[in-house]
Design a protein around this motif. Structure first.
Motif, PDB file in Angstrom:
ATOM      1  N   ILE A 216      54.772  -3.032  -5.071  1.00 25.65           N
ATOM      2  CA  ILE A 216      53.981  -4.267  -5.057  1.00 25.65           C
ATOM      3  C   ILE A 216      52.501  -3.943  -4.892  1.00 25.65           C
ATOM      4  N   HIS A 217      52.203  -2.900  -4.155  1.00 26.60           N
ATOM      5  CA  HIS A 217      50.841  -2.370  -4.011  1.00 26.60           C
ATOM      6  C   HIS A 217      49.805  -3.442  -3.664  1.00 26.60           C
ATOM      7  N   GLY A 218      50.081  -4.188  -2.608  1.00 28.40           N
ATOM      8  CA  GLY A 218      49.081  -5.126  -2.116  1.00 28.40           C
ATOM      9  C   GLY A 218      48.864  -6.361  -2.966  1.00 28.40           C
ATOM     10  N   HIS A 219      49.766  -6.670  -3.883  1.00 30.23           N
ATOM     11  CA  HIS A 219      49.641  -7.852  -4.745  1.00 30.23           C
ATOM     12  C   HIS A 219      50.571  -8.959  -4.231  1.00 30.23           C
ATOM     13  N   ARG A 220      50.194  -9.529  -3.102  1.00 30.81           N
ATOM     14  CA  ARG A 220      51.024 -10.576  -2.512  1.00 30.81           C
ATOM     15  C   ARG A 220      51.235 -11.742  -3.490  1.00 30.81           C
ATOM     16  N   ALA A 221      50.178 -12.153  -4.176  1.00 25.28           N
ATOM     17  CA  ALA A 221      50.287 -13.297  -5.078  1.00 25.28           C
ATOM     18  C   ALA A 221      51.293 -13.026  -6.191  1.00 25.28           C
ATOM     19  N   TRP A 222      51.307 -11.801  -6.690  1.00 26.99           N
ATOM     20  CA  TRP A 222      52.280 -11.449  -7.727  1.00 26.99           C
ATOM     21  C   TRP A 222      53.704 -11.505  -7.175  1.00 26.99           C
ATOM     22  N   LEU A 223      53.891 -11.009  -5.942  1.00 28.57           N
ATOM     23  CA  LEU A 223      55.216 -11.044  -5.329  1.00 28.57           C
ATOM     24  C   LEU A 223      55.689 -12.483  -5.173  1.00 28.57           C
ATOM     25  N   GLU A 224      54.826 -13.351  -4.668  1.00 25.30           N
ATOM     26  CA  GLU A 224      55.199 -14.761  -4.531  1.00 25.30           C
ATOM     27  C   GLU A 224      55.539 -15.376  -5.883  1.00 25.30           C
ATOM     28  N   LYS A 225      54.743 -15.068  -6.887  1.00 23.17           N
ATOM     29  CA  LYS A 225      54.957 -15.595  -8.234  1.00 23.17           C
ATOM     30  C   LYS A 225      56.293 -15.127  -8.802  1.00 23.17           C
ATOM     31  N   LEU A 226      56.623 -13.861  -8.567  1.00 23.18           N
ATOM     32  CA  LEU A 226      57.865 -13.308  -9.097  1.00 23.18           C
ATOM     33  C   LEU A 226      59.079 -13.904  -8.386  1.00 23.18           C
ATOM     34  N   LEU A 227      59.002 -14.039  -7.065  1.00 22.88           N
ATOM     35  CA  LEU A 227      60.114 -14.643  -6.334  1.00 22.88           C
ATOM     36  C   LEU A 227      60.343 -16.090  -6.768  1.00 22.88           C
ATOM     37  N   LYS A 228      59.265 -16.790  -7.048  1.00 21.40           N
ATOM     38  CA  LYS A 228      59.391 -18.163  -7.554  1.00 21.40           C
ATOM     39  C   LYS A 228      60.029 -18.163  -8.936  1.00 21.40           C
TER      40      LYS A 228
ATOM     41  N   TYR B 266      63.670   0.831 -16.889  1.00 23.02           N
ATOM     42  CA  TYR B 266      64.213   1.881 -17.747  1.00 23.02           C
ATOM     43  C   TYR B 266      65.570   2.293 -17.200  1.00 23.02           C
ATOM     44  N   ILE B 267      66.597   2.141 -18.007  1.00 21.65           N
ATOM     45  CA  ILE B 267      67.959   2.412 -17.554  1.00 21.65           C
ATOM     46  C   ILE B 267      68.524   3.602 -18.320  1.00 21.65           C
ATOM     47  N   SER B 268      68.929   4.631 -17.600  1.00 19.48           N
ATOM     48  CA  SER B 268      69.649   5.759 -18.178  1.00 19.48           C
ATOM     49  C   SER B 268      71.111   5.627 -17.769  1.00 19.48           C
ATOM     50  N   GLU B 269      71.930   5.103 -18.689  1.00 20.46           N
ATOM     51  CA  GLU B 269      73.350   4.894 -18.378  1.00 20.46           C
ATOM     52  C   GLU B 269      74.065   6.220 -18.179  1.00 20.46           C
ATOM     53  N   GLU B 270      73.690   7.233 -18.940  1.00 15.58           N
ATOM     54  CA  GLU B 270      74.334   8.536 -18.828  1.00 15.58           C
ATOM     55  C   GLU B 270      74.093   9.160 -17.452  1.00 15.58           C
ATOM     56  N   GLN B 271      72.846   9.080 -16.972  1.00 18.53           N
ATOM     57  CA  GLN B 271      72.504   9.680 -15.686  1.00 18.53           C
ATOM     58  C   GLN B 271      72.779   8.757 -14.509  1.00 18.53           C
ATOM     59  N   LYS B 272      72.965   7.492 -14.793  1.00 17.74           N
ATOM     60  CA  LYS B 272      73.080   6.436 -13.782  1.00 17.74           C
ATOM     61  C   LYS B 272      71.811   6.368 -12.928  1.00 17.74           C
ATOM     62  N   ILE B 273      70.708   6.105 -13.603  1.00 14.89           N
ATOM     63  CA  ILE B 273      69.411   5.912 -12.939  1.00 14.89           C
ATOM     64  C   ILE B 273      68.754   4.666 -13.524  1.00 14.89           C
ATOM     65  N   ILE B 274      68.165   3.853 -12.665  1.00 15.26           N
ATOM     66  CA  ILE B 274      67.365   2.706 -13.093  1.00 15.26           C
ATOM     67  C   ILE B 274      65.989   2.822 -12.447  1.00 15.26           C
ATOM     68  N   ALA B 275      64.943   2.907 -13.264  1.00 17.42           N
ATOM     69  CA  ALA B 275      63.565   2.955 -12.775  1.00 17.42           C
ATOM     70  C   ALA B 275      62.916   1.603 -13.031  1.00 17.42           C
ATOM     71  N   ILE B 276      62.228   1.052 -12.017  1.00 22.56           N
ATOM     72  CA  ILE B 276      61.767  -0.334 -12.143  1.00 22.56           C
ATOM     73  C   ILE B 276      60.273  -0.526 -11.923  1.00 22.56           C
ATOM     74  N   ASP B 277      59.493   0.537 -11.694  1.00 19.43           N
ATOM     75  CA  ASP B 277      58.063   0.384 -11.406  1.00 19.43           C
ATOM     76  C   ASP B 277      57.310  -0.034 -12.667  1.00 19.43           C
ATOM     77  N   GLY B 278      56.806  -1.274 -12.678  1.00 21.97           N
ATOM     78  CA  GLY B 278      56.056  -1.795 -13.819  1.00 21.97           C
ATOM     79  C   GLY B 278      54.581  -1.444 -13.810  1.00 21.97           C
ATOM     80  N   GLY B 279      54.157  -0.565 -12.892  1.00 21.74           N
ATOM     81  CA  GLY B 279      52.762  -0.130 -12.860  1.00 21.74           C
ATOM     82  C   GLY B 279      51.820  -1.090 -12.170  1.00 21.74           C
ATOM     83  N   CYS B 280      52.348  -2.001 -11.354  1.00 25.80           N
ATOM     84  CA  CYS B 280      51.517  -3.010 -10.694  1.00 25.80           C
ATOM     85  C   CYS B 280      50.390  -2.355  -9.895  1.00 25.80           C
ATOM     86  N   GLY B 281      49.150  -2.740 -10.218  1.00 29.60           N
ATOM     87  CA  GLY B 281      47.989  -2.235  -9.510  1.00 29.60           C
ATOM     88  C   GLY B 281      47.522  -0.865  -9.954  1.00 29.60           C
ATOM     89  N   ILE B 282      48.235  -0.251 -10.901  1.00 26.69           N
ATOM     90  CA  ILE B 282      47.914   1.112 -11.317  1.00 26.69           C
ATOM     91  C   ILE B 282      47.576   1.189 -12.802  1.00 26.69           C
TER      92      ILE B 282
END
Length: 379
Positions: free
Chosen positions: A25-37, A225-241
């Motif tokens: 979330i990297h200090g983006h409270r407004a984005w977190l509230e918006k996403l939860l809504k 990003y989902i790797s079904e073969e490895q069973k890994i899900i990466a979810i960082d959308g780059g917020c703030g970066i």
């Protein structure tokens, strides 16, 4: 102060109870509230926050306090990220050995992102830090005033284990889950490029930390990003970066099942596509660590360039080019794609960059160029 890896087990969650997973979330409270809504988060749901709640955004302290409020009202499992742990470690190390690092880190963050976690603390505590010599007194004042917030953060778990998913900010070092429990936490929290390490797991490992847009070399996508073969899900959308950042929510209908969906939010204006466009025949996604270019034909808006690592030639928007660090060195660019994104009339897109010769847009996490007509979307 030394920290150990903390493992939390959620062994018997309710069946068919929806879980919302958010990271970085990297200090983006407004984005977190918006996403939860947007995902209609309620007391019926579980919320898991996979670390890096602070820094690189405008409201680090307010974000932590908002998450603490959520924990009081809902079923929430906040977790440690590498940035969270490093800041807490610097603040709570009393012997002064990290004071210089705290000062230098705060100055770098302040210059680049304008606001910092420590700056938030100092402002509310009524102290000012202009030199390294002022750090000890400021740190002491901060620790005295913000015991509640600091205690909340230092007790965050490193790993959260559930029936079908394991959650950790950076990634597991060992494929056998138990072999990670006694590792230093930073090995699990700052585990760069996790999917490309080639590890495979018995159940899905959900991570943040490494922006998902870095995983593909052909197309830029901020979608989970989902790797079904490895069973890994990466979810960082780059917020703030990232330049075209978004905040993702992975949605798990049942923690006993591997099924997932996702949603996201960003702050970009939206538009409606007025003309169909087919996908381009080829494309490249230039990542920051391999961004050297040779300019072949300069142009007023776009220039023809060659990507030095691959030899791929592309037209690149001049606004994304960076001057060589020294005379004679190659040009570099911001992370960039020349992908011509397929779109249909009526599609809704985010506008990332307007130019006289095309518009960089994003649809459902995927970034690309559109060369047709758009009209502003109603909010």
């Amino acid at each position: 102060m030394e920290f150990e890896t903390k493992v939390q087990f959620l062994t018997q969650p309710e069946h068919n109870r929806r879980t919302i997973v958010i990271s970085d979330i990297h200090g983006h409270r407004a984005w977190l509230e918006k996403l939860l809504k947007k995902v209609d988060f309620s007391e019926k749901d579980i919320l898991i926050i996979v670390g890096d709640m602070i820094e690189k955004g405008p409201e680090s302290l307010n974000t932590i306090r908002y998450i603490m409020e959520l924990c009081e009202k809902y079923t929430v499992y906040p977790m440690m990220g590498n940035v969270d742990l490093w800041r807490i470690q610097m603040l709570l190390t009393e012997d002064g050995s990290l004071d210089q690092e705290l000062y230098e880190t705060n100055e770098r963050m302040r210059q680049y992102w304008k606001a910092t976690f420590f700056q938030d603390f100092c402002r509310e505590a009524g102290v000012s830090v202009k030199t390294p010599e002022e750090i000890p007194a400021a740190r002491e004042a901060v620790v005295a005033k913000f015991q509640k917030e600091l205690t909340f953060m230092k007790e965050l778990p490193t790993i959260l284990v559930t029936p079908a998913f394991t959650f950790v900010h950076g990634g597991l070092v060992h494929e056998k889950l138990e072999d990670n429990f006694h590792l230093p936490p930073f090995q699990l929290l700052k585990n760069d490029n996790f999917i490309n390490q080639g590890k495979h797991f018995d159940k899905y490992v959900v991570v943040g930390h490494w922006p998902v847009c870095l995983y593909r070399s052909d197309i830029e996508s901020s979608a989970p990003y989902i790797s079904e073969e490895q069973k890994i899900i990466a979810i960082d959308g780059g917020c703030g970066i990232k330049r075209d950042d978004q905040l993702n929510a992975l949605i798990i209908p049942d923690l006993y099942s591997e099924k997932t969906t996702w949603e996201s939010v960003d702050d970009f204006p939206e538009a409606v596509v007025l003309e169909d466009q087919e996908a381009g025949a080829s494309s490249i996604n230039i990542r920051y660590y391999e961004s050297e270019l040779k300019i072949l034909e300069p142009g007023p808006v776009f220039s023809l360039a060659e990507h030095i690592k691959t030899g791929y030639q592309l037209k690149i928007y001049n606004g994304f080019l960076e001057e060589p660090p020294v005379k004679g060195a190659p040009n570099t660019c911001w992370e960039y794609t020349d992908y011509q994104i397929p779109l249909k009339k009526g599609d809704r897109v985010s506008i990332l960059q307007k130019t006289p010769e095309g518009t960089m847009v994003r649809k459902r996490g995927v970034t690309g160029w559109y060369y047709g007509k758009l009209e502003e979307a109603e909010k």
